[in-house]
Design a protein around this motif. Sequence first.
Motif, PDB file in Angstrom:
ATOM      1  N   PHE A  37       0.837  -1.206   0.000  1.00 36.72           N
ATOM      2  CA  PHE A  37       0.000   0.000   0.000  1.00 36.72           C
ATOM      3  C   PHE A  37       0.870   1.253   0.000  1.00 36.72           C
ATOM      4  N   TYR A  38       1.903   1.243   0.833  1.00 30.55           N
ATOM      5  CA  TYR A  38       2.796   2.410   0.914  1.00 30.55           C
ATOM      6  C   TYR A  38       3.513   2.640  -0.412  1.00 30.55           C
ATOM      7  N   ILE A  39       4.047   1.574  -1.001  1.00 28.59           N
ATOM      8  CA  ILE A  39       4.792   1.710  -2.248  1.00 28.59           C
ATOM      9  C   ILE A  39       3.899   2.246  -3.353  1.00 28.59           C
ATOM     10  N   VAL A  40       2.698   1.673  -3.485  1.00 27.60           N
ATOM     11  CA  VAL A  40       1.771   2.110  -4.539  1.00 27.60           C
ATOM     12  C   VAL A  40       1.342   3.553  -4.316  1.00 27.60           C
ATOM     13  N   ALA A  41       0.999   3.892  -3.073  1.00 34.76           N
ATOM     14  CA  ALA A  41       0.552   5.250  -2.763  1.00 34.76           C
ATOM     15  C   ALA A  41       1.668   6.263  -3.016  1.00 34.76           C
ATOM     16  N   ALA A  42       2.892   5.928  -2.602  1.00 39.42           N
ATOM     17  CA  ALA A  42       4.017   6.836  -2.806  1.00 39.42           C
ATOM     18  C   ALA A  42       4.301   7.029  -4.293  1.00 39.42           C
ATOM     19  N   CYS A  43       4.249   5.943  -5.061  1.00 41.62           N
ATOM     20  CA  CYS A  43       4.476   6.045  -6.512  1.00 41.62           C
ATOM     21  C   CYS A  43       3.430   6.934  -7.174  1.00 41.62           C
ATOM     22  N   LEU A  44       2.160   6.741  -6.833  1.00 40.52           N
ATOM     23  CA  LEU A  44       1.095   7.540  -7.425  1.00 40.52           C
ATOM     24  C   LEU A  44       1.242   9.014  -7.065  1.00 40.52           C
ATOM     25  N   PHE A  45       1.571   9.289  -5.803  1.00 43.09           N
ATOM     26  CA  PHE A  45       1.732  10.676  -5.371  1.00 43.09           C
ATOM     27  C   PHE A  45       2.853  11.359  -6.129  1.00 43.09           C
ATOM     28  N   TRP A  46       4.010  10.691  -6.209  1.00 39.22           N
ATOM     29  CA  TRP A  46       5.167  11.344  -6.821  1.00 39.22           C
ATOM     30  C   TRP A  46       5.076  11.377  -8.340  1.00 39.22           C
ATOM     31  N   ILE A  47       4.413  10.428  -8.951  1.00 39.72           N
ATOM     32  CA  ILE A  47       4.183  10.495 -10.393  1.00 39.72           C
ATOM     33  C   ILE A  47       3.285  11.687 -10.712  1.00 39.72           C
ATOM     34  N   THR A  48       2.283  11.893  -9.869  1.00 38.60           N
ATOM     35  CA  THR A  48       1.411  13.065 -10.040  1.00 38.60           C
ATOM     36  C   THR A  48       2.198  14.352  -9.862  1.00 38.60           C
ATOM     37  N   PHE A  49       3.067  14.381  -8.862  1.00 35.22           N
ATOM     38  CA  PHE A  49       3.917  15.554  -8.632  1.00 35.22           C
ATOM     39  C   PHE A  49       4.798  15.843  -9.841  1.00 35.22           C
ATOM     40  N   ILE A  50       5.416  14.794 -10.388  1.00 32.10           N
ATOM     41  CA  ILE A  50       6.283  14.954 -11.558  1.00 32.10           C
ATOM     42  C   ILE A  50       5.497  15.527 -12.734  1.00 32.10           C
ATOM     43  N   TYR A  51       4.304  15.006 -12.941  1.00 36.68           N
ATOM     44  CA  TYR A  51       3.466  15.473 -14.051  1.00 36.68           C
ATOM     45  C   TYR A  51       3.098  16.948 -13.874  1.00 36.68           C
ATOM     46  N   LEU A  52       2.689  17.342 -12.675  1.00 35.89           N
ATOM     47  CA  LEU A  52       2.293  18.725 -12.429  1.00 35.89           C
ATOM     48  C   LEU A  52       3.467  19.685 -12.572  1.00 35.89           C
ATOM     49  N   ARG A  53       4.639  19.266 -12.114  1.00 39.51           N
ATOM     50  CA  ARG A  53       5.832  20.114 -12.258  1.00 39.51           C
ATOM     51  C   ARG A  53       6.229  20.241 -13.723  1.00 39.51           C
ATOM     52  N   TYR A  54       6.040  19.154 -14.463  1.00 39.51           N
ATOM     53  CA  TYR A  54       6.343  19.192 -15.898  1.00 39.51           C
ATOM     54  C   TYR A  54       5.396  20.139 -16.629  1.00 39.51           C
ATOM     55  N   ARG A  55       4.145  20.187 -16.188  1.00 32.45           N
ATOM     56  CA  ARG A  55       3.183  21.097 -16.799  1.00 32.45           C
ATOM     57  C   ARG A  55       3.617  22.549 -16.623  1.00 32.45           C
ATOM     58  N   ARG A  56       4.266  22.841 -15.521  1.00 29.54           N
ATOM     59  CA  ARG A  56       4.728  24.204 -15.249  1.00 29.54           C
ATOM     60  C   ARG A  56       6.061  24.516 -15.932  1.00 29.54           C
ATOM     61  N   ASN A  57       6.890  23.484 -16.072  1.00 33.09           N
ATOM     62  CA  ASN A  57       8.229  23.680 -16.646  1.00 33.09           C
ATOM     63  C   ASN A  57       8.597  22.435 -17.446  1.00 33.09           C
ATOM     64  N   ASN A  58       8.514  22.516 -18.773  1.00 32.32           N
ATOM     65  CA  ASN A  58       8.746  21.328 -19.599  1.00 32.32           C
ATOM     66  C   ASN A  58      10.220  20.943 -19.716  1.00 32.32           C
ATOM     67  N   LEU A  59      11.099  21.691 -19.058  1.00 31.15           N
ATOM     68  CA  LEU A  59      12.516  21.325 -19.040  1.00 31.15           C
ATOM     69  C   LEU A  59      12.910  20.595 -17.757  1.00 31.15           C
ATOM     70  N   ILE A  60      11.978  20.521 -16.809  1.00 35.48           N
ATOM     71  CA  ILE A  60      12.327  20.003 -15.492  1.00 35.48           C
ATOM     72  C   ILE A  60      12.718  18.533 -15.521  1.00 35.48           C
ATOM     73  N   LEU A  61      12.134  17.753 -16.428  1.00 35.31           N
ATOM     74  CA  LEU A  61      12.463  16.327 -16.488  1.00 35.31           C
ATOM     75  C   LEU A  61      13.933  16.117 -16.807  1.00 35.31           C
ATOM     76  N   LYS A  62      14.435  16.848 -17.791  1.00 30.27           N
ATOM     77  CA  LYS A  62      15.851  16.730 -18.147  1.00 30.27           C
ATOM     78  C   LYS A  62      16.742  17.254 -17.024  1.00 30.27           C
ATOM     79  N   GLN A  63      16.300  18.307 -16.369  1.00 30.58           N
ATOM     80  CA  GLN A  63      17.080  18.862 -15.262  1.00 30.58           C
ATOM     81  C   GLN A  63      17.179  17.873 -14.109  1.00 30.58           C
ATOM     82  N   TRP A  64      16.100  17.139 -13.874  1.00 33.22           N
ATOM     83  CA  TRP A  64      16.122  16.124 -12.820  1.00 33.22           C
ATOM     84  C   TRP A  64      16.975  14.916 -13.194  1.00 33.22           C
ATOM     85  N   GLY A  65      16.992  14.564 -14.485  1.00 28.93           N
ATOM     86  CA  GLY A  65      17.746  13.391 -14.914  1.00 28.93           C
ATOM     87  C   GLY A  65      16.938  12.361 -15.670  1.00 28.93           C
ATOM     88  N   PHE A  66      15.692  12.705 -16.029  1.00 32.71           N
ATOM     89  CA  PHE A  66      14.887  11.826 -16.875  1.00 32.71           C
ATOM     90  C   PHE A  66      15.197  12.144 -18.334  1.00 32.71           C
TER      91      PHE A  66
END
Length: 214
Positions: A37-66
């Motif tokens: 439950f913890y692993i799934v919940a944490a993954c969903l939360f942070w995937i959502t966070f990544i998506y929302l941050r990407y919506r604000r800054n489309n360069l953030i993925l490369k800056q993070w290392g994706f």
Amino acid sequence: MPEITERVRWRWIEISAVVLTGVMKYVFMDWLELRVFYIVAACLFWITFIYLRYRRNNLILKQWGFRKKNFKKAFYFLSPFALAAIVGVIWYGIKFNATFLNRNVIPILLLYPAWGIIQQFLILALVARNLFALQTFRLSKIQIILLISAVFSLVHYPSFPLVVFTFFMELLFGLAYFRWRNLWPLGLYHGWVASLVLFFVLGRDLWDELWSIF
């Protein structure tokens, strides 16, 4: 100046959110034993966070290392670690009569790297990268790598073997991240090695744990 202040504020928010995620590990995984439950919940939360941050800054993925750049360099740099870990797991399993013919390890080898990528994203992209960018501390890369390795290893308490193993693993991952800034090979190796350790060293069947919650 307001832009710089906002950037600093975001860095602290991200670090604080990662710390809270680590604290929740002790609550849900160690106390309540709701590991999946913890692993799934944490993954969903942070995937959502990544998506929302990407919506604000489309360069953030490369800056993070994706990104694709330097994938092979980081992958090959870490390959001796992965090989040594696999050999160690096999040796331990043979010595203590582990059951190697467990088909459940296959889906976990395919799925668990996603959790490995999330963990490395949290500790490296959000904590190590932000600490290095914050002028408050003026820590060197080596100091930050040692710090995050110690923190990451303590998250795996009370398993002393995991504490030691994850400390040295994160040392290598930290060096690879600051040198090549690519999260993909770090997460893949993390997931693969962790899967083998779970099954053949700790004796845990994560696939059965997953289905037992339904």
